[in-house]
Design a protein around this motif. Structure first.
Motif, PDB file in Angstrom:
ATOM      1  N   LEU A 124      -6.272  23.796 -37.849  1.00  0.00           N
ATOM      2  CA  LEU A 124      -6.251  24.142 -36.306  1.00  0.00           C
ATOM      3  C   LEU A 124      -6.550  24.895 -35.814  1.00  0.00           C
ATOM      4  CD1 LEU A 124      -7.080  21.152 -34.836  1.00  0.00           C
ATOM      5  CD2 LEU A 124      -4.488  21.434 -34.503  1.00  0.00           C
ATOM      6  N   VAL A 125      -6.911  25.227 -34.997  1.00  0.00           N
ATOM      7  CA  VAL A 125      -7.816  26.406 -34.375  1.00  0.00           C
ATOM      8  C   VAL A 125      -8.111  26.582 -32.724  1.00  0.00           C
ATOM      9  CG1 VAL A 125      -9.421  28.806 -33.735  1.00  0.00           C
ATOM     10  CG2 VAL A 125      -9.265  27.674 -36.246  1.00  0.00           C
ATOM     11  N   CYS A 126      -7.261  26.568 -32.128  1.00  0.00           N
ATOM     12  CA  CYS A 126      -6.162  26.340 -30.415  1.00  0.00           C
ATOM     13  C   CYS A 126      -7.025  27.519 -29.737  1.00  0.00           C
ATOM     14  CB  CYS A 126      -4.564  25.783 -30.456  1.00  0.00           C
ATOM     15  SG  CYS A 126      -4.573  24.489 -30.827  1.00  0.00           S
ATOM     16  N   GLU A 127      -6.275  27.415 -28.434  1.00  0.00           N
ATOM     17  CA  GLU A 127      -6.815  28.284 -27.516  1.00  0.00           C
ATOM     18  C   GLU A 127      -4.968  28.781 -27.299  1.00  0.00           C
ATOM     19  OE1 GLU A 127      -8.428  27.261 -23.791  1.00  0.00           O
ATOM     20  OE2 GLU A 127     -10.096  27.148 -24.528  1.00  0.00           O
ATOM     21  N   PRO A 128      -4.791  30.140 -27.275  1.00  0.00           N
ATOM     22  CA  PRO A 128      -3.729  30.601 -27.163  1.00  0.00           C
ATOM     23  C   PRO A 128      -2.675  30.111 -26.399  1.00  0.00           C
ATOM     24  CG  PRO A 128      -5.417  32.042 -26.128  1.00  0.00           C
ATOM     25  CD  PRO A 128      -6.186  30.842 -26.875  1.00  0.00           C
ATOM     26  N   HIS A 129      -3.663  30.033 -25.304  1.00  0.00           N
ATOM     27  CA  HIS A 129      -2.192  29.140 -24.189  1.00  0.00           C
ATOM     28  C   HIS A 129      -1.988  27.218 -24.764  1.00  0.00           C
ATOM     29  CE1 HIS A 129      -5.778  27.673 -22.920  1.00  0.00           C
ATOM     30  NE2 HIS A 129      -5.573  26.808 -22.429  1.00  0.00           N
ATOM     31  N   GLU A 130      -2.477  27.148 -25.710  1.00  0.00           N
ATOM     32  CA  GLU A 130      -1.969  25.462 -25.671  1.00  0.00           C
ATOM     33  C   GLU A 130      -0.183  25.374 -26.259  1.00  0.00           C
ATOM     34  OE1 GLU A 130      -3.332  22.657 -25.537  1.00  0.00           O
ATOM     35  OE2 GLU A 130      -5.330  23.890 -24.787  1.00  0.00           O
ATOM     36  N   ASN A 131       0.174  24.134 -26.451  1.00  0.00           N
ATOM     37  CA  ASN A 131       1.393  23.473 -26.671  1.00  0.00           C
ATOM     38  C   ASN A 131       1.539  23.919 -28.282  1.00  0.00           C
ATOM     39  OD1 ASN A 131       4.072  22.751 -27.003  1.00  0.00           O
ATOM     40  ND2 ASN A 131       4.160  21.391 -26.101  1.00  0.00           N
ATOM     41  N   LEU A 132       1.988  24.463 -29.436  1.00  0.00           N
ATOM     42  CA  LEU A 132       1.892  25.009 -30.259  1.00  0.00           C
ATOM     43  C   LEU A 132       3.095  24.268 -31.015  1.00  0.00           C
ATOM     44  CD1 LEU A 132       1.777  29.347 -30.773  1.00  0.00           C
ATOM     45  CD2 LEU A 132      -0.339  27.065 -31.046  1.00  0.00           C
ATOM     46  N   LEU A 133       3.825  23.713 -30.123  1.00  0.00           N
ATOM     47  CA  LEU A 133       4.331  22.592 -31.530  1.00  0.00           C
ATOM     48  C   LEU A 133       4.054  21.295 -31.136  1.00  0.00           C
ATOM     49  CD1 LEU A 133       8.171  23.126 -29.290  1.00  0.00           C
ATOM     50  CD2 LEU A 133       7.307  23.366 -32.232  1.00  0.00           C
ATOM     51  N   LEU A 134       3.070  20.933 -29.955  1.00  0.00           N
ATOM     52  CA  LEU A 134       2.183  19.808 -30.108  1.00  0.00           C
ATOM     53  C   LEU A 134       1.062  20.331 -31.082  1.00  0.00           C
ATOM     54  CD1 LEU A 134       1.147  16.953 -28.950  1.00  0.00           C
ATOM     55  CD2 LEU A 134       0.629  18.793 -27.039  1.00  0.00           C
ATOM     56  N   ALA A 135       0.482  20.971 -30.518  1.00  0.00           N
ATOM     57  CA  ALA A 135      -0.289  21.582 -31.812  1.00  0.00           C
ATOM     58  C   ALA A 135       0.298  21.116 -33.054  1.00  0.00           C
ATOM     59  CB  ALA A 135      -1.162  22.564 -31.807  1.00  0.00           C
ATOM     60  N   GLU A 136       0.809  21.525 -33.752  1.00  0.00           N
ATOM     61  CA  GLU A 136       2.132  21.383 -34.685  1.00  0.00           C
ATOM     62  C   GLU A 136       2.041  19.830 -35.504  1.00  0.00           C
ATOM     63  OE1 GLU A 136       5.157  22.807 -37.567  1.00  0.00           O
ATOM     64  OE2 GLU A 136       5.299  23.453 -35.983  1.00  0.00           O
ATOM     65  N   GLY A 137       2.461  19.249 -34.065  1.00  0.00           N
ATOM     66  CA  GLY A 137       2.084  18.032 -34.795  1.00  0.00           C
ATOM     67  C   GLY A 137       1.086  16.873 -34.989  1.00  0.00           C
ATOM     68  N   THR A 138       0.224  17.589 -34.143  1.00  0.00           N
ATOM     69  CA  THR A 138      -1.273  16.981 -34.241  1.00  0.00           C
ATOM     70  C   THR A 138      -1.965  17.324 -35.610  1.00  0.00           C
ATOM     71  OG1 THR A 138      -1.306  16.678 -31.336  1.00  0.00           O
ATOM     72  CG2 THR A 138      -3.531  16.713 -33.355  1.00  0.00           C
ATOM     73  N   LEU A 139      -1.419  18.607 -35.919  1.00  0.00           N
ATOM     74  CA  LEU A 139      -1.943  18.758 -37.977  1.00  0.00           C
ATOM     75  C   LEU A 139      -1.029  18.103 -38.086  1.00  0.00           C
ATOM     76  CD1 LEU A 139      -3.410  20.717 -38.705  1.00  0.00           C
ATOM     77  CD2 LEU A 139      -1.689  22.838 -38.774  1.00  0.00           C
ATOM     78  N   ARG A 140      -0.097  18.068 -38.329  1.00  0.00           N
ATOM     79  CA  ARG A 140       0.584  17.127 -39.500  1.00  0.00           C
ATOM     80  C   ARG A 140       0.329  15.864 -39.453  1.00  0.00           C
ATOM     81  NH1 ARG A 140       4.668  19.419 -42.600  1.00  0.00           N
ATOM     82  NH2 ARG A 140       5.487  21.620 -41.436  1.00  0.00           N
TER      83      ARG A 140
END
Length: 163
Positions: A124-140
């Motif tokens: 999952l490629v995100c903008e650098p200011h995104e919440n990476l914990l939330l993005a990781e949960g979404t990716l999982r």
């Protein structure tokens, strides 16, 4: 904002040379295509598509390298998971983040979160200011759904033998 989601290989595949990764699925979101049009308005739609495809391939190669390094550093052996054990495969998945510098390959700096599940990479490629914990949960969550879907496809492709 999520810019891209991709599924690609992270282990050697017989049809590929060592170090190469094959993109199996990709979806690009956001304004990056508009930026391409502004930079070079003479690009045809096919040239834009090929340029976007190359950007995704660059991400897949960088993530493949990160997965390889992570697996070598952890010294864990890749254990084959039987069909139906997707939840176990997801628990055992390697994970990490790769920082993508501006212009390498996107116009702005990005973060690529990845999960290495067996021979597949989910990124999952995100903008650098995104919440990476939330993005990781979404990716999982996305990965779990993809693995379940692939399992169902595998079950449906089995043809019962006739006596």
């Amino acid at each position: 904002m999520v810019r891209c989601f991709l599924i690609h290989t992270v282990c050697p595949v017989s049809a590929l040379s060592p170090g190469e990764s094959r993109v199996l699925y990709s979806r690009v979101f956001g304004p990056d295509e508009g930026v391409l049009c502004d930079q070079d308005p003479e690009l045809s739609p096919e040239e834009r598509r090929l340029l976007q495809k190359e950007k995704v391939a660059v991400v897949a190669r960088q993530v493949r390298s990160a997965v390889s390094l992570s697996r070598e550093a952890s010294d864990r052996q890749l254990v084959e998971v039987m069909p139906g054990d997707e939840a176990l495969a997801l628990q055992e998945a390697d994970s990490g983040v790769v920082r993508l510098r501006a212009r390498d390959p996107f116009s702005e700096e990005m973060s690529a979160l990845w999960l290495g599940v067996q021979s597949l990479g989910f990124t999952l490629v995100c903008e650098p200011h995104e919440n990476l914990l939330l993005a990781e949960g979404t990716l999982r969550n996305l990965t779990r759904h993809c693995l379940e879907h692939l399992h169902m496809l595998g079950q449906g492709s089995e043809v019962p033998s006739q006596s």
